[in-house]
Design a protein around this motif. Structure first.
Motif, PDB file in Angstrom:
ATOM      1  N   TRP A 278      64.374  11.608  45.574  1.00  7.91           N
ATOM      2  CA  TRP A 278      64.763  10.358  46.209  1.00  7.91           C
ATOM      3  C   TRP A 278      66.272  10.343  46.417  1.00  7.91           C
ATOM      4  CZ3 TRP A 278      60.816   7.735  42.598  1.00  7.91           C
ATOM      5  CH2 TRP A 278      59.651   7.423  43.316  1.00  7.91           C
ATOM      6  N   LEU A 279      66.667  10.190  47.637  1.00  7.76           N
ATOM      7  CA  LEU A 279      68.097  10.164  47.984  1.00  7.76           C
ATOM      8  C   LEU A 279      68.630   8.740  47.789  1.00  7.76           C
ATOM      9  CD1 LEU A 279      67.992  12.243  51.316  1.00  7.76           C
ATOM     10  CD2 LEU A 279      68.650  13.035  49.020  1.00  7.76           C
TER      11      LEU A 279
ATOM     12  N   ILE B 233      64.055  21.067  54.664  1.00  2.92           N
ATOM     13  CA  ILE B 233      63.822  19.687  54.192  1.00  2.92           C
ATOM     14  C   ILE B 233      62.597  19.111  54.891  1.00  2.92           C
ATOM     15  CG2 ILE B 233      64.773  17.344  54.062  1.00  2.92           C
ATOM     16  CD1 ILE B 233      67.540  18.492  54.013  1.00  2.92           C
ATOM     17  N   ASN B 234      61.670  18.602  54.097  1.00  5.26           N
ATOM     18  CA  ASN B 234      60.483  17.948  54.686  1.00  5.26           C
ATOM     19  C   ASN B 234      60.516  16.452  54.440  1.00  5.26           C
ATOM     20  OD1 ASN B 234      58.908  20.156  55.721  1.00  5.26           O
ATOM     21  ND2 ASN B 234      58.892  20.825  53.582  1.00  5.26           N
TER      22      ASN B 234
ATOM     23  N   ASP C 232      62.601   9.491  50.608  1.00  5.74           N
ATOM     24  CA  ASP C 232      62.056  10.655  49.906  1.00  5.74           C
ATOM     25  C   ASP C 232      62.097  11.906  50.774  1.00  5.74           C
ATOM     26  OD1 ASP C 232      60.152   9.361  51.558  1.00  5.74           O
ATOM     27  OD2 ASP C 232      58.436  10.020  50.351  1.00  5.74           O
ATOM     28  N   ILE C 233      62.573  13.001  50.162  1.00  4.93           N
ATOM     29  CA  ILE C 233      62.514  14.298  50.840  1.00  4.93           C
ATOM     30  C   ILE C 233      61.814  15.288  49.905  1.00  4.93           C
ATOM     31  CG2 ILE C 233      64.542  13.991  52.345  1.00  4.93           C
ATOM     32  CD1 ILE C 233      66.114  15.737  50.300  1.00  4.93           C
ATOM     33  N   TYR C 234      61.285  16.355  50.480  1.00  8.10           N
ATOM     34  CA  TYR C 234      60.534  17.356  49.715  1.00  8.10           C
ATOM     35  C   TYR C 234      61.145  18.720  50.000  1.00  8.10           C
ATOM     36  CZ  TYR C 234      57.894  13.240  49.066  1.00  8.10           C
ATOM     37  OH  TYR C 234      57.584  11.958  48.717  1.00  8.10           O
TER      38      TYR C 234
ATOM     39  N   TYR D 184      69.069   9.074  57.960  1.00 10.94           N
ATOM     40  CA  TYR D 184      68.902  10.350  57.240  1.00 10.94           C
ATOM     41  C   TYR D 184      68.036  11.292  58.080  1.00 10.94           C
ATOM     42  CZ  TYR D 184      70.453   8.952  52.426  1.00 10.94           C
ATOM     43  OH  TYR D 184      71.153   8.587  51.302  1.00 10.94           O
ATOM     44  N   HIS D 185      66.930  10.759  58.562  1.00  6.84           N
ATOM     45  CA  HIS D 185      65.960  11.577  59.274  1.00  6.84           C
ATOM     46  C   HIS D 185      66.590  12.209  60.511  1.00  6.84           C
ATOM     47  CE1 HIS D 185      62.268  12.191  61.821  1.00  6.84           C
ATOM     48  NE2 HIS D 185      61.982  12.874  60.732  1.00  6.84           N
TER      49      HIS D 185
END
Ligand SMILES: Cc1ncc(COP(=O)(O)O)c(C=O)c1O
Length: 363
Positions: free
Chosen positions: A338-339, A271-272, A286-288, A261-262
């Protein structure tokens, strides 16, 4: 568009797991806690490098068990982070104590040592439950120092932390005792289930009594102290043992999913991601993001399910009357998503999810 729904999380149950249960049921069918629970405890403590391990029915009662084992006075207060699953707080209430909420740190979303140091001086603070949220260590060593300085217990809630190490020490070995959960979404699952690890013989002995009606041995009625029925079952232990045998592959897959993903999403400025250190294992990805609700509905339309990160607990009326502003938890809770993070995710699934996210930000 995929024609099957991609869940945010689902369990991974292998053929080997199923065969182990079938073999067990054919040969040795006590079902209740017996020699396989002991075997599971032994293997778990070996994996975490702890001296003792005690199986419990779930990761809520483990926290209750730990709190009970400390013999804290009636009006004690326990400091917990403001972002965690509600069970961290409700276990404190169930034990008869009051939770106090400390803000979290931006970088890891674990308890902030500065806020802890402010709150620890309050009257009757006797313990801290530190949550290694999503497998991140955060500032666990600083927190340990603060607990030592103020002579209060450090309990670790390691529900998310199977496979996470800090300086080669598995999470769960930094305080008086630590709680793990094997509920369905966890890296290894027994459906429901929990484990306490500790390096204290005294606490271990108390926990054994607490989980077995206060009896030194099952099957007699010699009550030594107050206790309950927090026993495990051998059928769950069989599943736990089988999955623990595959822990290396499970941990590797979680790291792969995060890195995948990253790699493909980090270029999207909106996307953080928070960082993971080398020996930490991501549990959920987790992404923010600022536009969380729109992203969520776009993914849902495409058959992809996500989950909001936990709400700030100090806002929940049944937990607290205080309405202190804890800005980091509020901000990160608003943005956290949360993906899909299941161990079963294929590369094809991941590419599909990533493309849907890119499509959302490109249009
Ligand atoms: C941080 C944390 N603590 C405690 C628990 C409670 O564990 P259980 O569901 O096994 O009771 C959970 C559950 O996911 C959790 O995430």
């Amino acid at each position: 568009m995929t024609n099957h729904q991609i869940n945010q999380i689902e369990p991974k149950i292998t053929k080997k797991d199923i065969n182990s249960i079938n073999t067990y049921l054919k040969k040795d069918n006590w079902i209740t806690e017996n020699k396989f629970t002991l075997e599971f405890e032994n293997r778990f403590k070996k994996y975490t490098g702890s001296k003792y391990a005690v199986a419990f029915p779930n990761g809520t009662l483990t926290l209750l068990g730990i709190l009970k084992s400390l013999n804290l006075k009636k009006n004690s207060k326990v400091i917990i982070p403001n972002i965690t699953m509600v069970a961290t707080a409700t276990s404190v209430k169930l034990a008869g104590f009051n939770p106090i909420f400390a803000d979290v740190e931006k970088k890891y979303l674990c308890m902030c040592p500065t806020d802890l140091e402010k709150k620890v001086k309050q009257k009757n603070v006797k313990a801290v439950i530190y949550v290694t949220l999503n497998g991140r260590s955060g500032n666990l060593e600083k927190i340990k120092k603060i607990c030592k300085k103020y002579k209060i217990y450090l309990i670790e809630d390691s529900a998310h932390s199977i496979g996470s190490f800090l300086k080669n020490k598995h999470h769960g070995n930094f305080g008086i005792a630590s709680s793990f959960s094997f509920s369905m979404p966890k890296i290894i699952t027994t459906g429901q289930g929990g484990m306490i690890v500790t390096n204290s013989k005294k606490i271990y002995k108390k926990l054994k009594l607490i989980k077995n009606f206060g009896r030194a041995q099952a099957g007699n009625d010699d009550y030594i102290s107050e206790g309950y029925n927090f026993k495990f079952t051998d059928i769950q232990a069989i599943l736990g043992i089988s999955q623990l045998e595959d822990i290396t592959a499970r941990v590797k897959k979680k790291k792969y999913i995060f890195n995948y993903y990253h790699k493909y999403l980090k270029k999207i400025k909106k996307i953080n991601f928070l960082e993971f250190k080398k020996n930490e294992t991501p549990w959920f990805i987790d992404i923010y993001v600022d536009d969380k609700n729109n992203l969520k509905s776009h993914l849902k339309k495409n058959n992809i399910l996500t989950r909001d990160i936990y709400p700030p607990l100090n806002k929940l009326k049944f937990l607290s009357n205080e309405r202190e502003k804890l800005p980091i938890s509020k901000n990160y809770s608003d943005k956290g998503l949360w993906l899909p993070s299941s161990l079963n995710l294929s590369k094809k699934n991941l590419d599909y999810i990533i493309n849907c996210i890119k499509e959302f930000y490109e249009n």
